[in-house]
Design a protein around this motif. Structure first.
Motif, PDB file in Angstrom:
ATOM      1  N   ASN A 151       0.812  -1.224   0.000  1.00 52.59           N
ATOM      2  CA  ASN A 151       0.000   0.000   0.000  1.00 52.59           C
ATOM      3  C   ASN A 151       0.845   1.275   0.000  1.00 52.59           C
ATOM      4  N   LYS A 152       2.160   1.098  -0.120  1.00 51.39           N
ATOM      5  CA  LYS A 152       3.122   2.224  -0.162  1.00 51.39           C
ATOM      6  C   LYS A 152       3.070   3.078   1.100  1.00 51.39           C
ATOM      7  N   GLN A 153       2.702   2.453   2.217  1.00 50.43           N
ATOM      8  CA  GLN A 153       2.734   3.171   3.487  1.00 50.43           C
ATOM      9  C   GLN A 153       4.141   3.213   4.062  1.00 50.43           C
ATOM     10  N   VAL A 154       4.978   2.291   3.635  1.00 51.72           N
ATOM     11  CA  VAL A 154       6.397   2.278   4.011  1.00 51.72           C
ATOM     12  C   VAL A 154       7.221   1.989   2.768  1.00 51.72           C
ATOM     13  N   ARG A 155       8.525   2.273   2.859  1.00 54.02           N
ATOM     14  CA  ARG A 155       9.426   2.045   1.729  1.00 54.02           C
ATOM     15  C   ARG A 155      10.177   0.722   1.840  1.00 54.02           C
ATOM     16  N   LYS A 156      10.217   0.176   3.054  1.00 53.09           N
ATOM     17  CA  LYS A 156      10.973  -1.062   3.235  1.00 53.09           C
ATOM     18  C   LYS A 156      10.456  -1.812   4.453  1.00 53.09           C
ATOM     19  N   PRO A 183      19.617 -19.953   9.647  1.00 50.71           N
ATOM     20  CA  PRO A 183      18.635 -20.813  10.329  1.00 50.71           C
ATOM     21  C   PRO A 183      17.823 -20.088  11.395  1.00 50.71           C
ATOM     22  N   TYR A 184      18.419 -19.098  12.054  1.00 47.90           N
ATOM     23  CA  TYR A 184      17.696 -18.324  13.059  1.00 47.90           C
ATOM     24  C   TYR A 184      16.614 -17.449  12.422  1.00 47.90           C
ATOM     25  N   LEU A 185      16.836 -17.073  11.158  1.00 47.49           N
ATOM     26  CA  LEU A 185      15.942 -16.147  10.477  1.00 47.49           C
ATOM     27  C   LEU A 185      14.939 -16.867   9.577  1.00 47.49           C
ATOM     28  N   GLN A 186      15.050 -18.205   9.489  1.00 49.87           N
ATOM     29  CA  GLN A 186      14.233 -18.966   8.547  1.00 49.87           C
ATOM     30  C   GLN A 186      12.731 -18.774   8.737  1.00 49.87           C
ATOM     31  N   PRO A 187      12.202 -18.691   9.963  1.00 51.17           N
ATOM     32  CA  PRO A 187      10.759 -18.466  10.090  1.00 51.17           C
ATOM     33  C   PRO A 187      10.280 -17.193   9.405  1.00 51.17           C
ATOM     34  N   LEU A 188      11.135 -16.180   9.368  1.00 50.57           N
ATOM     35  CA  LEU A 188      10.771 -14.940   8.694  1.00 50.57           C
ATOM     36  C   LEU A 188      10.752 -15.133   7.182  1.00 50.57           C
ATOM     37  N   TYR A 189      11.738 -15.855   6.656  1.00 46.97           N
ATOM     38  CA  TYR A 189      11.740 -16.190   5.228  1.00 46.97           C
ATOM     39  C   TYR A 189      10.499 -17.005   4.872  1.00 46.97           C
ATOM     40  N   ALA A 198       7.933 -15.593  -5.593  1.00 44.55           N
ATOM     41  CA  ALA A 198       9.364 -15.847  -5.418  1.00 44.55           C
ATOM     42  C   ALA A 198      10.246 -14.854  -6.156  1.00 44.55           C
ATOM     43  N   ASP A 199       9.887 -14.523  -7.402  1.00 39.40           N
ATOM     44  CA  ASP A 199      10.736 -13.608  -8.169  1.00 39.40           C
ATOM     45  C   ASP A 199      10.720 -12.203  -7.579  1.00 39.40           C
ATOM     46  N   TYR A 204      13.124  -7.946  -4.040  1.00 38.71           N
ATOM     47  CA  TYR A 204      13.055  -7.117  -2.836  1.00 38.71           C
ATOM     48  C   TYR A 204      14.275  -7.345  -1.934  1.00 38.71           C
ATOM     49  N   LEU A 205      14.684  -8.600  -1.809  1.00 42.55           N
ATOM     50  CA  LEU A 205      15.843  -8.909  -0.974  1.00 42.55           C
ATOM     51  C   LEU A 205      17.127  -8.375  -1.596  1.00 42.55           C
TER      52      LEU A 205
END
Length: 315
Positions: A151-156, A183-189, A198-199, A204-205
């Protein structure tokens, strides 16, 4: 009694009604107080004015779903429309769906406290979501972040977690620092993969529109025009949580999630989340949403497991 006629001119009626009106019958079941008569592209509604208004808002969502994904199933209908009959204290409105995810996945708050979390995030700049595993606090927060980005309320979007060893030794994991920490960040991914193709997620990443990093990497930064989520905050020390909260820029939204019953910090270190619950409970613009066993949406056994551990800890 009120009457209202709706013309389905933006969608093929059969996509809404289904073969032999099977989907229409599923819709009617969700609105027992309304008489719904379908003739071709015309829908005639007879009933209470408020019921008609709710039907219209849900029908708009169904049409939007068909136009996005080209199909509609009875399961989709139930997910979109069933919230009309929810009797929870927090009201449902047409903004119930946060994100239409990959493969037509509908992502929305599914419990009373998840809805409280959504409403709180819309009203406050810093929200603490605290509750046991499986209550959807992180997943809901990520959905809110993706919605804000779309919704373009934030940039990132910035997602972070403390890299605390939960019984395992980081040094013995293979690979470079990123490979050790991922592995610590995998739930966020995992949450992002449900919500963004995916593309587009890869783009974005790569362009850092979405950033996922350990908490220590936040030091020295000013986080502005961003939706920022600190996950597993019970494993942030008092100093780390202070550092994180003071990174907030003038146009940012912060959500901090955690479970105070699952602290993995060494015994000599205190959890910053417990301290924050005490320090900020009466600060305007900061809110706390508490989730509990009734919000668990994983396998049915997870709720039982949590309850058993709670009884054990109280003995």
């Amino acid at each position: 009694m009120n009457e209202k006629t709706i013309i389905l001119n933006s969608v093929n009626p059969i996509d809404i009604y289904g073969v032999n009106d099977t989907q229409l019958e599923a819709i009617k079941k969700q609105f027992p107080k309304l008489k719904i008569i379908a003739r071709g592209e015309t829908l005639k509604l007879i009933g209470d004015e408020q019921e008609i208004a709710i039907f219209e808002s849900k029908l708009t969502m169904l049409i939007d779903y068909v136009n996005r994904y080209g199909k509609l199933t009875e399961t989709n209908i139930e997910e979109i429309v069933s919230s009309v009959n929810d009797t929870a204290e927090t009201p449902i409105n047409s903004n119930d769906v946060l994100v239409f995810g990959n493969g037509g996945l509908i992502i929305k708050p599914k419990t009373k406290n998840q809805r409280k979390l959504v409403e709180s995030c819309r009203k406050n700049d810093i929200v603490f979501a605290i509750g046991p595993a499986g209550t959807g606090k992180t997943y809901t927060a990520v959905a809110l972040a993706v919605q804000a980005l779309k919704n373009k309320q934030v940039r990132k979007i910035i997602l972070t977690r403390p890299a605390v060893e939960a019984g395992e030794n980081l040094g013995f994991l293979p690979g470079d620092l990123k490979e050790k920490l991922d592995p610590y960040l995998q739930p966020l991914y995992d949450a992002l993969h449900d919500m963004i193709p995916a593309d587009k997620l890869a783009y974005y990443l790569e362009t850092r529109v979405i950033q996922i990093a350990p908490l220590a990497f936040m030091r020295g930064r000013t986080l502005d025009h961003a939706f920022v989520i600190l996950d597993e905050a019970q494993n942030a020390t008092e100093g780390q949580l202070k550092m994180f909260l003071t990174r907030m820029g003038s146009s940012a939204k912060f959500v901090i999630t955690g479970d105070v019953t699952q602290v993995d910090l060494p015994k000599h270190q205190k959890s910053g989340l417990s301290q924050a619950m005490r320090l900020f409970k009466n600060v305007d613009g900061i809110d706390f949403v508490l989730l509990n066993n009734s919000d668990v949406i994983r396998h049915r056994l997870v709720k039982s497991i949590i309850e058993i551990y709670e009884k054990e800890s109280n003995n």
